[in-house]
Design an enzyme around this catalytic site. Sequence first.
Site, mmCIF file in Angstrom:
data_model
loop_
_atom_site.group_PDB
_atom_site.id
_atom_site.type_symbol
_atom_site.label_atom_id
_atom_site.label_comp_id
_atom_site.label_asym_id
_atom_site.label_seq_id
_atom_site.Cartn_x
_atom_site.Cartn_y
_atom_site.Cartn_z
ATOM 1 N N SER A 77 31.755 38.365 33.145
ATOM 2 C CA SER A 77 31.357 37.306 32.217
ATOM 3 C C SER A 77 32.367 36.168 32.163
ATOM 4 O O SER A 77 32.197 35.235 31.410
ATOM 5 C CB SER A 77 31.118 37.893 30.822
ATOM 6 N N HIS A 119 40.364 38.613 36.992
ATOM 7 C CA HIS A 119 40.841 39.756 36.197
ATOM 8 C C HIS A 119 40.133 41.037 36.601
ATOM 9 O O HIS A 119 39.053 41.017 37.171
ATOM 10 C CB HIS A 119 40.617 39.496 34.703
ATOM 11 N N CYS A 132 42.836 32.539 29.714
ATOM 12 C CA CYS A 132 43.872 31.592 30.141
ATOM 13 C C CYS A 132 45.108 31.696 29.229
ATOM 14 O O CYS A 132 44.988 32.012 28.048
ATOM 15 C CB CYS A 132 43.321 30.160 30.105
ATOM 16 N N ASN A 181 35.304 43.748 38.480
ATOM 17 C CA ASN A 181 33.964 43.188 38.700
ATOM 18 C C ASN A 181 34.162 41.720 39.010
ATOM 19 O O ASN A 181 34.652 40.979 38.167
ATOM 20 C CB ASN A 181 33.091 43.323 37.441
ATOM 21 N N GLN A 195 39.876 45.460 35.251
ATOM 22 C CA GLN A 195 39.938 46.291 34.048
ATOM 23 C C GLN A 195 40.501 47.662 34.390
ATOM 24 O O GLN A 195 40.521 48.074 35.542
ATOM 25 C CB GLN A 195 38.544 46.476 33.458
ATOM 26 N N CYS A 243 38.490 29.268 27.907
ATOM 27 C CA CYS A 243 38.569 30.608 28.512
ATOM 28 C C CYS A 243 39.486 31.512 27.697
ATOM 29 O O CYS A 243 40.641 31.158 27.453
ATOM 30 C CB CYS A 243 39.086 30.483 29.947
ATOM 31 N N HIS A 269 37.685 33.757 35.324
ATOM 32 C CA HIS A 269 39.149 33.901 35.376
ATOM 33 C C HIS A 269 39.470 35.227 36.082
ATOM 34 O O HIS A 269 38.965 36.266 35.689
ATOM 35 C CB HIS A 269 39.733 33.890 33.961
ATOM 36 N N HIS A 289 43.126 29.886 36.252
ATOM 37 C CA HIS A 289 41.724 30.185 35.984
ATOM 38 C C HIS A 289 40.870 30.247 37.261
ATOM 39 O O HIS A 289 39.868 30.947 37.317
ATOM 40 C CB HIS A 289 41.182 29.082 35.055
HETATM 41 O O1 G1P Z 1 33.669 44.769 30.310
HETATM 42 P P1 G1P Z 1 32.857 43.569 30.689
HETATM 43 O O2 G1P Z 1 33.471 42.770 31.814
HETATM 44 O O3 G1P Z 1 32.474 42.699 29.510
HETATM 45 O O4 G1P Z 1 31.475 44.160 31.224
HETATM 46 C C1 G1P Z 1 31.174 44.443 32.565
HETATM 47 O O5 G1P Z 1 31.906 45.567 33.062
HETATM 48 C C2 G1P Z 1 31.658 46.819 32.428
HETATM 49 C C3 G1P Z 1 32.412 47.889 33.181
HETATM 50 O O6 G1P Z 1 32.014 47.995 34.532
HETATM 51 C C4 G1P Z 1 30.162 47.138 32.361
HETATM 52 O O7 G1P Z 1 29.950 48.266 31.528
HETATM 53 C C5 G1P Z 1 29.342 45.967 31.821
HETATM 54 O O8 G1P Z 1 27.949 46.262 31.930
HETATM 55 C C6 G1P Z 1 29.682 44.706 32.623
HETATM 56 O O9 G1P Z 1 28.954 43.601 32.121
#
Ligand code: G1P
Lengths: 350, 350
Positions: free
Chosen positions: B164, B169, B55, B156, B171, B52, B167, B116
Amino acid sequence: MKNFDINEDPHRRYNPLINEWVLVSPHRSKRPWQGQNETVTSDALPEYDPTCYLCPGNVRANGEVNPTYENAFVFENDFAALKQEEIAFEENKNETFFKAQPERGISRVVCFSPKHNLTLPEMPVVAIEDIIRTWQKEYTDLGNVDYINHVQIFENKGSVMGCSNPHPHGQIWAQSSLPTEVEKTQNNLKAYYDKHQSNLLQDYLKEELKLNERIVSENDYFVALVPFWAIWPYETMVISKRHFGKITDFTEAETTAFATILKQLTTKYDNLFETSFPYSSGIHQSPTDGESHPEWQFHMHFYPPLLRSATVKKFMVGYEMMGESQRDITPEKSASILKEQSEVHYKNKS
Amino acid sequence: MKNFDINEDPHRRYNPLINEWVLVSPHRSKRPWQGQNETVTSDALPEYDPTCYLCPGNVRANGEVNPTYENAFVFENDFAALKQEEIAFEENKNETFFKAQPERGISRVVCFSPKHNLTLPEMPVVAIEDIIRTWQKEYTDLGNVDYINHVQIFENKGSVMGCSNPHPHGQIWAQSSLPTEVEKTQNNLKAYYDKHQSNLLQDYLKEELKLNERIVSENDYFVALVPFWAIWPYETMVISKRHFGKITDFTEAETTAFATILKQLTTKYDNLFETSFPYSSGIHQSPTDGESHPEWQFHMHFYPPLLRSATVKKFMVGYEMMGESQRDITPEKSASILKEQSEVHYKNKS
Ligand SMILES: O=P(O)(O)O[C@H]1O[C@H](CO)[C@@H](O)[C@H](O)[C@H]1O
Ligand SMILES: O=P(O)(O)O[C@H]1O[C@H](CO)[C@@H](O)[C@H](O)[C@H]1O
């Protein structure tokens, strides 16, 4: 300081149809993907499936039996989101926070073909013409219902787009109000028309034909292009070259030309990742409120979710939900990739 | 004629925050589902995963090594959608169809925990407080950058939401422009403030507390509710009882209260289908453009996709993309279902 390069630098593009922006991050298409992969449905479907409620002669959820139809076939949605019943309601005009109003409407399902395994790109042009004539009839019939002011024709294709049955079909939701996205579009078309006495999409199309950077397919009557402001990786829009507001304005030649461009576009889509390409498509056209709408221009949107392959889609999540739509690959790049796809379906290549 | 029953009849509800409608079809929740099922990720994740890139102590894509962090940990996104570089650009004010402008910004990743396999609902309140303090610091630091006017904090969660890496997190995307959804919200908050000299969401919250029909959780400082105009089946919004615009306005007591309500809400979510409940969440708050924004009210949205079970989600497709958002189960029903969920996580029940 570096000069702005639209093919490389992060930027926002403006969508004049709905007055919203999209964030474009061209450099980001190199990002590796470790996330969710979609399952690809096997292509080996039978021509007739005894368990499919859309196949000819089969029984539907409500006990009705489908006729042994041969072309497009229409029936009322057994689980309609809208109902025809008239509801008594007194509006409270002062309500700010809890504003609600009953909505009347009719939902129909349009089976595109009796064959369970035949999608648009694989149909002969004459069969697509038959679907178009069915859409025309429905637009007229539903539009004539006194309380129906808008007829939304659309298709969800592929399980990733919420389609629960692979039998080729679309839907029509007709209702009293203009849905939100249509109202936004109408407001912007109207403002442009009032200002210029001409049609926003016609004027846009002329510029696009001159630039020739985002055109995917073109014939004498229609153009398929990736809009400058597209949000989905391979989003396209089909616009007629002649100015008219609705599908019932088609000439015979336009019906054939529209069927032809739909077949070409969806074939290119299938060829891109050699898969039955999922999308939601839908027609935006004049409301059926009985008024003349010179500001309207018939057009069809295709919103496909796939990004990198048959199994990796674009997620419109987090930032996109809270902030604004975001794309990696530029519309110009997408258009050129789609343009170079063959018009012969990959399954028919020798 | 039948009288309008909001619990039974198809209707539209108005969202005063963004000036859009949602179609509600209460009768439709009985529809059978034969479509796509999501895969449920196994819960048996290790506390540390050597592969990961989030981590502690592991190597990221760009070769950097994560510190052996113990609380929340922040780094620049290795595949940022925005770049910090200043780009020279001359705007063409007359452009209608091909309007674009470079966008500067900073994207960061916030690891919520070194573990994780530890998601928000399973963290102790003090650990969530630490995440909140990290968000506060980031809002301040990023907001202080001269060209940054908006700081979007979001998460997300779950592969179905495009995440993806499991873990825990979130943004942060900080940028020069107000993103589309934020601009819509600001316009409506501003119009309300100019008219009433008070805050739209504060006034709304007072009504909701009186009605007590859509409240999911409440403490002395915060309320979690299903908005009257929610589009996702189990969408919620967390609003502070006190009027303030941004996360840095929290008192110490509010930090604890916010951490507590986040833990309660996400625990209820997990308990609903006994799964790690996917969602996108995000904070809407004052822009960082240096102006005072009395119209703004700090709030947090949760947009979870699940509808019927851990594997059946709501698809916002066809009609929703072309027309408007549509929901089956009513917000009142969703709120009462969430409300009755335990605040003890299902994994900790004996
Ligand atoms: O930034 P990540 O986690 O790779 O990507 C994810 O979040 C982003 C922000 O919402 C999006 O634009 C991506 O389509 C999604 O897969
Ligand atoms: O009507 P269907 O095909 O059962 O359902 C599908 O299309 C509808 C209209 O776009 C959506 O509301 C549903 O979420 C989707 O699953």
